[in-house]
Enzyme design. Structure first.
Site, short mmCIF file in Angstrom:
data_model
loop_
_atom_site.label_atom_id
_atom_site.label_comp_id
_atom_site.label_asym_id
_atom_site.label_seq_id
_atom_site.Cartn_x
_atom_site.Cartn_y
_atom_site.Cartn_z
CB VAL A 33 42.58 39.37 48.80
CG1 VAL A 33 41.45 40.21 48.11
CG2 VAL A 33 41.68 37.92 49.01
N PRO A 53 49.37 46.58 58.82
CG PRO A 53 48.24 46.08 61.04
CD PRO A 53 47.92 46.04 59.42
CG ASP A 114 35.28 37.96 49.55
OD1 ASP A 114 35.12 37.56 48.39
OD2 ASP A 114 36.41 37.82 50.23
#
Length: 519
Positions: A33, A53, A114
């Protein structure tokens, strides 16, 4: 007075094209995404910083090729210091909420993937073709359906749409370089508008350097863009509509032959007037014929709401500059082919076929080939357009006669205007683009400078509008407020006889209120 204004539908988003070139977009997250968000930001020339990360393979590629800045760690509050926009794409909902709260405190626009209630804006389903961008939003209710809608829209675009935009951009730049004076901006805009409105997109996409030189020369010499002929090779190629492109057109087909009818079959032809735009203003007979047709041969200007009620094939031959006769021949040819198969053919013409619609010519043509068309009249904009906008073309004691003229005759000349008659309403079709010259013709025939004049635009459509002025002021008013084609000119004392009522009418655009009295 409140009834004059539209009520907002509400529940939508403010759709804008956000310029983020050279602005810093911070993206929190390193997955698929996030990669999609990165691509969108890079496509808009933003500076992109990714905080995560780990990076997915696509983002690893973008980092290794120096397309993005990567901070190899989790988000910290100080990351917001240089951010102009923040996009979160992480699975930790609580952290997304915390980041969104920080952004709102610092007035930084934020989108959280989302989590709709955190978003200041949505991402839409987009189609990109060069400089053309088409975006579809369902306001985050059905993103998968948005993709389907976007694909359907993209498939309907004419072939070469993006290239056409690029070529017009090059021509626009050349025109500005050749004619840079600020006071000529209106002339530049008007000329390019006529070119873009009249020429087919397929033809604009084919323009090359020589063609652009030809068009630039036409602008400098003040030639109408509709009259410009483009010479290329002698190959005739087809546009996406199936019509020969006039860019490549070198000759026209003037002899249309009638195919042999299928044994035992004889088709039926109906000439139908589509009226002024609103399908509810079609006659009952016209609606019936459209529903029963096997094929409809339609004019270019038929409004979409009328076409939407047709259930069979719709064939449109668009009249391109320099190729009007070829387009008419193409409609004749297709009509004869379908009639020979015994089909029920409807020839659908805008307005009324016999009011500057060449309906008589089509009757004579098909009659010569053995078919006697039935005629279904339609409402003509010459009479009904003004009426829909609160202008009666006749009124007891004010106007006892109406004269309808065409502003686009066979040779492209303006009409011959007779001397002024105080009780006459003058209606001129297809001439708003030459409004100033038309008003000069009226003055030459002793039309009073303060005689009311109205421009009726897109009569019968949901966005129809009336712009009011006088013989001396209307050209300046239209130059200021713009024009939405197609339109017609109405001149006479009947124009303002219902002006108080017209101002209250829902069809009168609020931006033009009072112009007829103040100017």
């Amino acid at each position: 007075m409140a009834e004059s204004f539209r009520d907002p539908q509400r529940g939508g988003s403010l759709i804008v094209a956000w310029q983020i070139k050279e602005k810093t977009v911070l993206i929190v997250g390193g997955g698929a995404v996030a990669a999609s968000r990165v691509f969108n930001a890079l496509d808009a020339d933003a500076r992109v910083t990714v905080v995560a990360p780990e990076l997915c393979p696509e983002l690893q590629y973008r980092f290794s090729s120096a397309q993005i800045v990567w901070k190899d760690r989790k988000f910290v509050d100080a990351d917001l210091e240089q951010a102009d926009m923040v996009l979160t794409a992480i699975s930790d909902v609580q952290e997304s909420r915390r980041i969104a709260d920080l952004c709102k405190q610092q007035r930084i626009p934020v989108n959280a993937a989302d989590i709709n209630d955190l978003c200041d804006f949505w991402f839409m389903s987009t189609h990109r073709d060069h400089s053309v961008q088409v975006a579809v939003s369902t306001n985050s209710k059905a993103p998968r359906l948005a993709n389907r809608i976007r694909r359907q829209i993209a498939s309907a675009l004419p072939r070469g749409t993006g290239l056409a935009v690029e070529q017009i951009g090059r021509l626009r730049k050349r025109i500005r370089e050749a004619d840079p004076k600020p006071e000529n901006s209106k002339r530049r805009m008007t000329w390019l508008t006529q070119l873009c409105d009249y020429w087919p997109i397929e033809q604009l996409a084919r323009l090359d350097a020589d063609n652009i030189d030809t068009l630039l020369d036409a602008y400098v010499q003040n030639h109408d863009p509709q009259s410009v002929k483009i010479a290329q090779d002698t190959t005739t190629s087809l546009s996406s509509s199936g019509m020969p492109s006039p860019v490549m057109q070198t000759s026209s087909t003037t002899d249309v032959h009638s195919p042999e009818p299928v044994e035992g079959k004889k088709g039926r032809l109906v000439l139908v007037g589509a009226g002024v735009g609103d399908p509810e203003l079609l006659t009952v007979r016209a609606h019936k014929e459209l529903k029963q047709a096997d094929i409809v041969l339609a004019d270019k200007l038929i409004p979409e709401p009328v076409l939407d009620i047709i259930g069979c094939e719709i064939y449109t031959a668009r009249k391109f500059p320099g190729a009007a006769s070829e387009a008419q021949d193409d409609l004749y040819r297709r009509g004869l082919e379908e009639l020979a198969k015994g089909k029920r053919v409807v020839r659908l013409k805008q307005g009324d076929p016999f009011v500057y619609g060449r309906g008589g010519e089509e009757i004579l043509f098909f009659r010569k080939h053995g078919y006697e068309p039935d005629v279904v009249p339609g409402l003509t904009s010459a009479i009904n357009g003004p009426g829909l906008c609160g202008i009666p073309v006749t009124h007891r004691g004010v106007a006892d006669q109406v004269l309808v003229l065409s502003g686009a005759n066979r040779n492209g000349d303006l009409p011959t205007v007779p001397p002024f008659v105080a009780t006459r309403t003058l209606v001129i079709l297809m001439a708003v683009k030459r409004l100033e010259r038309v008003m000069e013709l009226l003055r030459q025939q002793e039309f009073p400078a303060d005689l009311p004049v109205a421009i009726v635009e897109r009569a019968g459509c949901t966005d129809q509008r009336t712009v009011r002025g006088t013989v001396s002021t209307i050209a300046g008013i239209v130059e200021r407020v713009g024009h939405n084609a197609p339109g017609l000119i109405v001149a006479g004392h009947a124009v303002n006889i219902l002006s108080d009522a017209a101002i209250q009418d829902r069809y009168l655009d609020p931006s033009t209120l009072g112009l007829h009295s103040a100017e």
